[in-house]
Design a protein around this motif. Sequence first.
Motif, PDB file in Angstrom:
ATOM      1  N   ASP A   1      85.074  10.514  49.523  1.00  0.00           N
ATOM      2  CA  ASP A   1      84.715   9.670  50.657  1.00  0.00           C
ATOM      3  C   ASP A   1      85.974   9.227  51.405  1.00  0.00           C
ATOM      4  OD1 ASP A   1      82.013   9.813  50.001  1.00  0.00           O
ATOM      5  OD2 ASP A   1      82.067   7.983  48.798  1.00  0.00           O
TER       6      ASP A   1
ATOM      7  N   GLU B   1      76.135  13.333  49.798  1.00  0.00           N
ATOM      8  CA  GLU B   1      76.712  12.239  50.582  1.00  0.00           C
ATOM      9  C   GLU B   1      78.154  12.517  51.000  1.00  0.00           C
ATOM     10  OE1 GLU B   1      75.558   7.898  49.473  1.00  0.00           O
ATOM     11  OE2 GLU B   1      77.287   8.499  48.265  1.00  0.00           O
TER      12      GLU B   1
ATOM     13  N   VAL C   1      74.568   4.959  55.441  1.00  0.00           N
ATOM     14  CA  VAL C   1      75.413   4.380  54.395  1.00  0.00           C
ATOM     15  C   VAL C   1      75.619   2.887  54.624  1.00  0.00           C
ATOM     16  CG1 VAL C   1      77.722   4.446  53.383  1.00  0.00           C
ATOM     17  CG2 VAL C   1      76.520   6.574  53.853  1.00  0.00           C
TER      18      VAL C   1
ATOM     19  N   LEU D   1      76.050   3.384  48.970  1.00  0.00           N
ATOM     20  CA  LEU D   1      76.387   4.743  48.530  1.00  0.00           C
ATOM     21  C   LEU D   1      75.576   5.133  47.300  1.00  0.00           C
ATOM     22  CD1 LEU D   1      80.213   4.308  49.013  1.00  0.00           C
ATOM     23  CD2 LEU D   1      78.820   5.975  50.255  1.00  0.00           C
TER      24      LEU D   1
END
Length: 837
Positions: A484, A420, A467, A472
């Motif tokens: 992030d 991610e 997202v 998340l």
Amino acid sequence: MPKTQFPWQIKKGEPLSYWEVSGLTETPFAGEADTLPDKVNYTYINGFTDVGDLPCRITFWNDMKGRDVPCPNNAELTETRIQPSQSVLDFSGFWFCPTHLQRVLRCVVNAPATGNYQFRVRTAGGVRIWVNGEPGFAFEPLVRNKPQESLETLTLSEGANEIVVHLEDIAERDTVYSLELLYEGSEETDADLQVGLSATYDAEALKTAEAFISSVQPDKLYYSEGDVELQFEGSLPEDTQIHVETLSLLKPTLTGSKGTYTLPKGANRLVGPRVDDLAPATNLVRVTLFTQGLGVAREVGVVCLKDLEKGTGSTLEERRNELLTSSAQTGESHLSHALARLHMGIDLETAEKLLLEALSKISRREDCADFAFLPLLWIWKDHAWTKFSEQTWRRVRSTILGFRYWFDEPGNDAMWFWSENHTLCFHASQYLAGTMFPEDLFLCSGRQGQQQKQVGYERLLKWFETVERDGLAEWNSNPYYTIDFIGLTALYHLAPDADIRDRSKALMDSIFQMMALHTQTGLPAGTMGRCYDKDIFAGPASELATLCHFAWGNGFVSSGNFASTLIALSDYAPPEETNAYASVPEGRALETSYTQGHEHTGKLKLYKTADAQLSTVVDHKTGQHGHQQHVQDVMLAGNPYARFWINHPGETQVWGSGRPSYWSGNGTLPRADQTGPVGLMIFNAAENVTDFTHLYAPLHICDEHELTGNWLFARVKDGFTAFYTANGMEPLQTGCFAGVEFRSSGRRNAWVTVTGSAQTETFAEFKARLLTSNISWNAETLSLSAAIKGQGNLSLNWEGELRVNGKQSVFENLSPVPRIGLKRLDQSSLTQEEAHV
């Protein structure tokens, strides 16, 4: 062959765990550059991601697998591995670039008769074995991070047989590199094998040295000044040389320390490195004892609290300046620190040094280069062709144009694109770099900048869509929220497109809201989608703690300001309403529930008062092998280190490199749920994994604590917590975890966690109330029930049914948007006062 002693017996089914070992040979191995199929579907999960084989591994198979390797008889064997309690010889670690790893191992096996002996070999890597200089077998699966096994035969002669092993692999970032060799018996004899080392060592002295070094622990986990004291059990009969090396874990670019010390005969304490010589935050300390020319080593961890200050800024702008000043004056481990110096116009020599170091790592395409790439683009945007030499700026420009932005561009590196946080940083880098160089040719992709920008833009839209819909997968993560923020802040500050800026800000707002909910007195806490030992122990020294202080005050500022430097340089301000979530008023309890991750995999519950906080991820992959999920967490407000949690160790080696590890993640994920201030957990681990669960409870910082029966109680100022385990718990008595780690035996077990507050009862009343609880655990049916005064009758079973006073409790808010409410802190009636804060 010299005369050999055989002090160890190996029965059928037991491992060969006694070896001389060479040092590690590391050779860069890039292979042929190539592209990879784009398998990213923008669905993120926690756990191992099968992305196929990278070009470096394919080349390794083609060039190295099956090649002729002569018996390494003359290898320099400088270490030992004598570990009867561990069957796996684990050499795992992290390598930022593709690297060929090689080690040689040797022992001597005394066979009772000539014949064929079977061994089960399990390896992450490739293994070749020789017996008395003649080939025995080769087993080369070379599958990344998945140990494979085979049943093999070695022909042994009666008497002493020298066994030599060549173990190799191709490392790609986090790498499992291990060997397990189990004796499976022989048709010729039922007698045990005898094992020794292949030279005339004093075997008993080696066993003593191994036991001595195995007991090493620092005298405490946290250090702010003075020296690190290493403690051992027992003593040695003569003066001994001990080498101590430190390595920063949170900031691996910082140089560690090395020193050699003399431990006097009979001593069991050693004053080691100075705290001033450690890197800020978590350090790995490798301790090597030398005896008979061999090094016997173990690793432990310590947390250094230097460069950590209690924040003083009372307004957001004051705290913004605090972050920038700290980053510019003390930070020397990240490109953000160079950016802060450039912004403030100070110490430009250090800033240029940091820039050149980062350019080297980016040009080598080290893993995590994308984390440094966004500050690099920021530096170019704001400072290009100023303050540094023209040669340096030309190098910056060529590095940007020569980078590999995605795996559809050819490469032979080990950069990780698939998780991610990495996906965000790569897409943001591609989009922003294309924006800044619209007419230039990007060498790896063959695209012009304006094309790169468009490709990056379209990919960013896919990432945001996922997202925004799912939340998340790396929820509440101490290490990964900060990553992030690197990507999102760079986009918010630098993106030319308003939709990208707006979506970046909206997601930053959402993350700060979730941080505020799980913040306790200015410090991050709570269940996490991904965590590491190095982060979970860092506490106020973590960067997320710095960001909590930036947003709401009452916290700490450390020198590890990577993302926080970017946030401080931007005009971003957290939403005003998050202040109400970060600090719960007296007389109230905040409760929230929401989901994070694909298909609501992370169902989060939180109960928080001004004094204590409990949070849980509910029914998350129950019974599966865990990764880095931190399932349940307690934080008491009175001390920054008053954090408590329970887990099933993923490995038995403390400070190992496993995912899951000893303290972070779970070998087998439990059934977990929560109702108000009570958490319930059921563990049901497989037979071949660790046979205990354990509690981290830092009693040394507690104002009161008591272990009575199956209950452990702790108080920190006005916050209380209690833990019950069905199988009982025993505190560790030695080492830095003495009085901190409480083990409960058994793979099937149940835990109950309760938090409380002096706002409603005294600590004595809290203990007395819980001691009247009627708790029942059925290990056969895996069902737990708890009648707790003030909380009602609770029950949880392995199928996931939570009942409160006989009524089934269902997780209702299947949305990434938190449902937040305040309740009156009334022990007899927790009545909902407001639907939302």
